[in-house]
Design a protein around this motif. Sequence first.
Motif, PDB file in Angstrom:
ATOM      1  N   ALA A 217      -5.255   4.848   1.640  1.00  0.00           N
ATOM      2  CA  ALA A 217      -4.248   5.736   2.221  1.00  0.00           C
ATOM      3  C   ALA A 217      -4.786   6.490   3.435  1.00  0.00           C
ATOM      4  O   ALA A 217      -4.090   6.616   4.446  1.00  0.00           O
ATOM      5  CB  ALA A 217      -3.740   6.720   1.170  1.00  0.00           C
TER       6      ALA A 217
ATOM      7  N   VAL B  33      -4.703  13.624   1.084  1.00  0.00           N
ATOM      8  CA  VAL B  33      -3.907  12.704   0.275  1.00  0.00           C
ATOM      9  C   VAL B  33      -4.272  12.912  -1.183  1.00  0.00           C
ATOM     10  O   VAL B  33      -5.446  13.138  -1.514  1.00  0.00           O
ATOM     11  CB  VAL B  33      -4.189  11.231   0.666  1.00  0.00           C
TER      12      VAL B  33
ATOM     13  N   VAL C 143       1.179  13.077   0.606  1.00  0.00           N
ATOM     14  CA  VAL C 143       0.471  12.800   1.853  1.00  0.00           C
ATOM     15  C   VAL C 143       0.730  13.954   2.810  1.00  0.00           C
ATOM     16  O   VAL C 143       1.881  14.250   3.155  1.00  0.00           O
ATOM     17  CB  VAL C 143       0.944  11.479   2.486  1.00  0.00           C
TER      18      VAL C 143
ATOM     19  N   LEU D 182       2.096   5.927  -3.754  1.00  0.00           N
ATOM     20  CA  LEU D 182       1.552   6.133  -2.414  1.00  0.00           C
ATOM     21  C   LEU D 182       2.338   5.389  -1.347  1.00  0.00           C
ATOM     22  O   LEU D 182       2.521   5.890  -0.240  1.00  0.00           O
ATOM     23  CB  LEU D 182       0.082   5.698  -2.368  1.00  0.00           C
TER      24      LEU D 182
ATOM     25  N   LEU E 291       3.684   7.255   1.931  1.00  0.00           N
ATOM     26  CA  LEU E 291       3.212   6.839   3.257  1.00  0.00           C
ATOM     27  C   LEU E 291       4.365   6.357   4.132  1.00  0.00           C
ATOM     28  O   LEU E 291       4.426   6.667   5.324  1.00  0.00           O
ATOM     29  CB  LEU E 291       2.159   5.745   3.120  1.00  0.00           C
TER      30      LEU E 291
END
Length: 212
Positions: free
Chosen positions: A8, A25, A86, A159, A163
């Motif tokens: 990430a 993150v 994030v 994630l 993202l």
Amino acid sequence: MKRKILEAVNFIVKNNLVKGTWGNVSLKYGELIYITPSGVPYNVLKEEDVSVVKIDGTHVSGLKPSSELPTHLEIYNSREDVNAIVHTHPVFSTTVSLITSYIPPLVEDAVMILGPKINVAEYALPGTNKLAQNVVRALGNNHAVILKNHGLITVGSDLNEALTASLVCEKTAEIFLYALNIGNFNVINDKDASILRNKYLNSYRQIRKDVR
């Protein structure tokens, strides 16, 4: 989980969402939170460096967690659907934070993935409980919130969703700034925005997960 954190951070660097060691993150797995450590350059970050804390903030292993841990914990404790966060400092989203209190519903993908309106959280010093509270209040049930004079936070069930939300929000912020510069612009009405958001949450989002 630690490998996913490394993937990430490489992603947010590659996509120009952060510079230097800024941003962070995290991933939630059960009662544990895996989060980037404080002040470690992403290009030298190793799996063993990733900080692991309990949901109450107790440090378990790895290096000292990011200073923004309070905000991550506040979000996880307020949103059962969130398993990934994030935090980035992208140019356009941060610029928006300086001039307005929200981005209206402009384009369909943003409304679907992020929420009908992308709010800007009131300013508070980084790493503080006040910032954490401001972020949670402005985030609501959305998947993105912009931090005044600071940056962007996106969340997701995983994630990939968090993202993707970061990229979509930054693109939307860029569009918004262009539209402001041009003058008059159209927005999606509240009824249609609600339909689009619900379509993503109850239909498209499920399909996306099934084909991962």
